[in-house]
Design a protein around this motif. Structure first.
Motif, PDB file in Angstrom:
ATOM      1  N   HIS A 131       0.811  -1.218   0.000  1.00 21.55           N
ATOM      2  CA  HIS A 131       0.000   0.000   0.000  1.00 21.55           C
ATOM      3  C   HIS A 131       0.843   1.266   0.000  1.00 21.55           C
ATOM      4  CE1 HIS A 131      -4.021  -1.812   0.629  1.00 21.55           C
ATOM      5  NE2 HIS A 131      -3.373  -2.735   1.321  1.00 21.55           N
ATOM      6  N   GLN A 132       2.150   1.130   0.078  1.00 22.52           N
ATOM      7  CA  GLN A 132       3.027   2.300   0.144  1.00 22.52           C
ATOM      8  C   GLN A 132       3.560   2.629  -1.247  1.00 22.52           C
ATOM      9  OE1 GLN A 132       3.033   3.576   3.223  1.00 22.52           O
ATOM     10  NE2 GLN A 132       1.934   1.743   3.901  1.00 22.52           N
ATOM     11  N   PRO A 133       3.762   3.910  -1.561  1.00 22.90           N
ATOM     12  CA  PRO A 133       4.368   4.268  -2.855  1.00 22.90           C
ATOM     13  C   PRO A 133       5.724   3.593  -3.030  1.00 22.90           C
ATOM     14  CG  PRO A 133       3.485   6.221  -1.755  1.00 22.90           C
ATOM     15  CD  PRO A 133       3.411   5.089  -0.761  1.00 22.90           C
ATOM     16  N   GLY A 134       5.871   2.869  -4.118  1.00 21.84           N
ATOM     17  CA  GLY A 134       7.129   2.193  -4.381  1.00 21.84           C
ATOM     18  C   GLY A 134       7.443   1.063  -3.420  1.00 21.84           C
ATOM     19  N   ASN A 135       6.442   0.573  -2.700  1.00 21.72           N
ATOM     20  CA  ASN A 135       6.623  -0.477  -1.691  1.00 21.72           C
ATOM     21  C   ASN A 135       7.601  -0.063  -0.592  1.00 21.72           C
ATOM     22  OD1 ASN A 135       5.812  -2.222  -4.283  1.00 21.72           O
ATOM     23  ND2 ASN A 135       5.254  -3.351  -2.429  1.00 21.72           N
ATOM     24  N   ARG A 136       7.752   1.223  -0.371  1.00 22.50           N
ATOM     25  CA  ARG A 136       8.658   1.741   0.655  1.00 22.50           C
ATOM     26  C   ARG A 136       7.972   1.743   2.015  1.00 22.50           C
ATOM     27  NH1 ARG A 136      10.743   7.622  -0.408  1.00 22.50           N
ATOM     28  NH2 ARG A 136      12.540   6.583  -1.388  1.00 22.50           N
ATOM     29  N   LEU A 137       8.458   0.923   2.939  1.00 19.15           N
ATOM     30  CA  LEU A 137       7.921   0.925   4.288  1.00 19.15           C
ATOM     31  C   LEU A 137       8.358   2.195   5.016  1.00 19.15           C
ATOM     32  CD1 LEU A 137       8.495  -2.803   5.280  1.00 19.15           C
ATOM     33  CD2 LEU A 137       6.278  -1.637   5.172  1.00 19.15           C
ATOM     34  N   PRO A 138       7.442   2.862   5.708  1.00 19.21           N
ATOM     35  CA  PRO A 138       7.812   4.070   6.446  1.00 19.21           C
ATOM     36  C   PRO A 138       8.435   3.716   7.792  1.00 19.21           C
ATOM     37  CG  PRO A 138       5.496   3.622   6.751  1.00 19.21           C
ATOM     38  CD  PRO A 138       6.015   2.552   5.814  1.00 19.21           C
ATOM     39  N   GLU A 139       8.931   4.711   8.460  1.00 16.89           N
ATOM     40  CA  GLU A 139       9.473   4.517   9.806  1.00 16.89           C
ATOM     41  C   GLU A 139       8.441   3.915  10.741  1.00 16.89           C
ATOM     42  OE1 GLU A 139      11.404   7.418  13.257  1.00 16.89           O
ATOM     43  OE2 GLU A 139       9.841   8.183  11.935  1.00 16.89           O
TER      44      GLU A 139
END
Length: 630
Positions: free
Chosen positions: A582-590
């Motif tokens: 669900h994150q842009p670019g599959n980038r996990l947030p902090e």
């Protein structure tokens, strides 16, 4: 449209959707200092954004005059920008849509407040008595500078073609051929000291800067073995994490030959003891050179004296190193700050695990640093006096010196705040593994059997004491901490996943903890909550008391796998990987909020989350290692 964040080592840029720097904490930053607080493109008509896109190296925006519905815009503006080290390069193309020649005025308005990050990220105001200056050159160049005693920062704005310059702007009048276009290039260079670039130097070529950044990242990614991961969602998340980590590598303080994981954007893009160590542990199977660089960099700034103003003690591993103005003049304690209880044992854990992957070389090289770290754990860390690693809560800087370092994070189940000296549970697990792994190195590499025996004996005692002192029999769980009166801090917290990761608990107790971590009060469906729901201090939008941190969840997955609870580990990993999709670019947030997956169709973002962030980026790699690459 949400704007862009580009990162290249200690250089990063945060803009709005139009690629302007105009508000809040947007800006062009280098080494903890904001070198552009304003960067706005304008023409002789008000512009609107048609589209914007970006990757990790560059961003592109297309704008047109904001004409009424029945009037076609006369031209389009194409903005492309990218980062080099300490450099922002922007290409502008203005394309005519008319059948006759035309002219358009293009301008950049800019300013540099040279603000320290600590000034921008908090609510406190700091005195900054330095002097600002601005000067224009004869070659289409403007120099902005700030000086305070021997501290000097500067920003140069320069153009590839003749321009009209002022202290706060640079502009051109462009001639547009019918249905043709005209282009120009602007470069912003940031630096410190007296070595300002030569006037009239040729601006960097945009394509060259992009190629350099891409080549650097591709070299980092080339041999990571991502294609061997069978689980598609995990493979995608690992690739995204590695791409972020390539950009988050920063030069080590005093060791520019070493590039280590910087903790994250916007506030932590520097060497952090705990963050850099956990990131290096998480990526060890894929990028062991990060671990070697982190160990060498931290050894280079290891504590050597007792300095209470920065919580330094001999053998202690640093928490963070800063280069901004406020740290330079002692207005914050963070220039070289040692307020962390867990970085020192994690240093030894990483040394031991790196040796098993890459051989004895670094363990031989850093023997003195490792012995000093062990000495700190016994003498200053608390193993001799308290039986556990402890920290005080009344020193300078942070109240809590564990990974949950916000002021209200270490609390009882009824919400009462714990007072020090505090022994948090995960630090004891780290200490246990640190003693065991260092003992193994001492016996097999340093050929020091007596020292090895001492550490093996103390590790066994720590394990036995921990099971007695930290166990909450009514909860089938471990206490979050022991407070200064040796009371069990009974909040049920995700720190227990770190305990499983260390192996300090006997198998039976580890299974009880593992099953509890998988229960609905902990597992949100997206990840493991930092504090179990249903307790008085629980809050789903709290930084540490109910949120979900990807690195924390990944450590719980690794802990469950170590305890033999593979099915449980896989279920939690599936939740975190679903969150990544669900994150842009599959980038996990902090960090994400702790709302349950059934409540929302997607994970709800935490409003102040850093992104990209190193140990979040590394979380999928730790999962891949723990679950055998899925």
């Amino acid at each position: 449209m949400t704007g862009h964040t580009l990162v290249r080592g200690t250089t990063f840029l945060i803009t709005g959707p139009a690629a302007d720097v105009a508000a809040g904490t947007e800006g062009f930053y280098v080494d903890d200092t904001r070198h552009l607080s304003r960067w706005e493109l304008s023409t002789d008509a008000s512009l609107r954004v048609l589209t914007e896109e970006h990757d990790r190296q560059s961003a592109s925006v297309i704008l047109t005059p904001a004409t009424p519905r029945n009037e076609d815009p006369a031209y389009s503006v194409f903005r492309d920008h990218t980062l080099g080290t300490g450099t922002l390069v922007e290409d502008i193309r203005v394309r005519s849509h008319l059948v006759v020649p035309g002219e358009v005025t293009v301008s950049f308005r800019f300013a540099a407040d040279f603000a320290d990050q600590f000034e921008l990220r908090g609510t406190r105001e700091y005195e900054r008595p330095g002097e600002y200056s601005a000067s224009t050159g004869a070659n289409g160049e403007v120099l902005l500078a700030y000086e305070r005693a021997d501290y000097r920062k500067w920003t140069v704005v320069r153009a590839s073609s003749p321009a009209v310059c002022a202290d706060d702007r640079i502009s051109w009048t462009l001639t547009l051929p019918p249905h043709g276009e005209t282009s120009l290039r602007v470069e912003v260079v940031a630096g410190e000291g007296d070595r300002v670039p030569d006037p009239g130097a040729r601006p960097a070529v945009f394509a060259d800067v992009v190629r350099e950044a891409q080549a650097d990242s591709q070299e980092f990614l080339a041999t990571a073995g991502v294609t061997e991961i069978a689980w598609p969602e995990l493979r995608t998340a690992v690739a995204a994490g590695l791409a972020d980590l390539a950009d988050l590598r920063v030069p080590a303080p005093g060791r520019p030959d070493l590039r280590v994981p910087g903790a994250g954007v916007p506030w932590f893009l520097t060497l952090f003891g705990r963050d850099s160590l956990i990131t290096s542990l998480s990526t060890l199977a894929y990028r062991p050179e990060l671990a070697a660089a982190t160990l060498r960099a931290l050894a280079a700034v290891q504590g050597t004296t007792v300095a209470p103003d920065r919580v330094e003690e001999p053998g202690k591993i640093v928490h963070e190193v800063r280069r901004g103005e406020l740290s330079r003049f002692g207005q914050t304690p963070y220039g070289r700050y040692y307020g962390t209880v867990d970085a020192t044992p994690l240093f030894l854990v990483l040394l031991g695990r790196h040796r098993r992957v890459a051989g004895d070389g670094v363990a031989i090289e850093l023997e003195d640093a490792a012995r000093a770290a062990v000495g700190w754990m016994f003498r200053h860390g608390g193993l001799d006096e308290h039986g556990y690693l402890v920290y005080r809560t009344d020193g300078p800087g942070l109240v809590h010196q564990c990974w949950k370092d916000s002021a209200r994070s270490i609390c009882f189940a009824d919400g009462e705040l714990a007072e020090g000296p505090i022994a948090v549970c995960e630090a004891q697990g780290y200490a246990y593994e640190a003693l065991l792994s260092t003992a193994e190195i001492a016996r097999e590499v340093w050929q020091d059997a007596p020292f090895a025996d001492r550490l093996f004996t103390r590790a066994a005692q720590l394990r036995a004491d921990f099971a007695d002192d930290f166990w909450l029999p009514g909860e089938d769980f471990v206490a979050l901490a022991l407070d200064g009166r040796r009371r069990r801090v009974d909040a049920l917290a995700s720190n227990a996943g770190h305990v499983l990761w260390s192996g300090i608990l006997p198998t039976g107790l580890a299974h009880q903890v593992g099953h509890r971590l998988c229960a609905p009060e902990f597992f949100s469906g997206w990840g493991v909550r930092t504090l179990a729901a249903g307790q008085a201090p629980y809050h789903p939008v709290s930084y540490h008391n109910g949120s979900v941190w990807p690195h924390d969840t990944a450590i719980a997955v690794a802990g469950l796998a170590r305890a033999g609870l593979t099915a449980e580990a896989t279920r939690i990993a599936e939740g975190l990987l679903a969150a990544a999709t669900h994150q842009p670019g599959n980038r996990l947030p902090e960090v994400m909020t702790g709302y349950a997956r059934g409540e929302t169709p997607h994970p709800v973002p935490y409003p102040h989350s850093a992104s990209p962030q190193a140990w979040a980026a590394a979380a999928p790699l730790l999962i891949a290692t723990a679950l055998g690459s899925g």
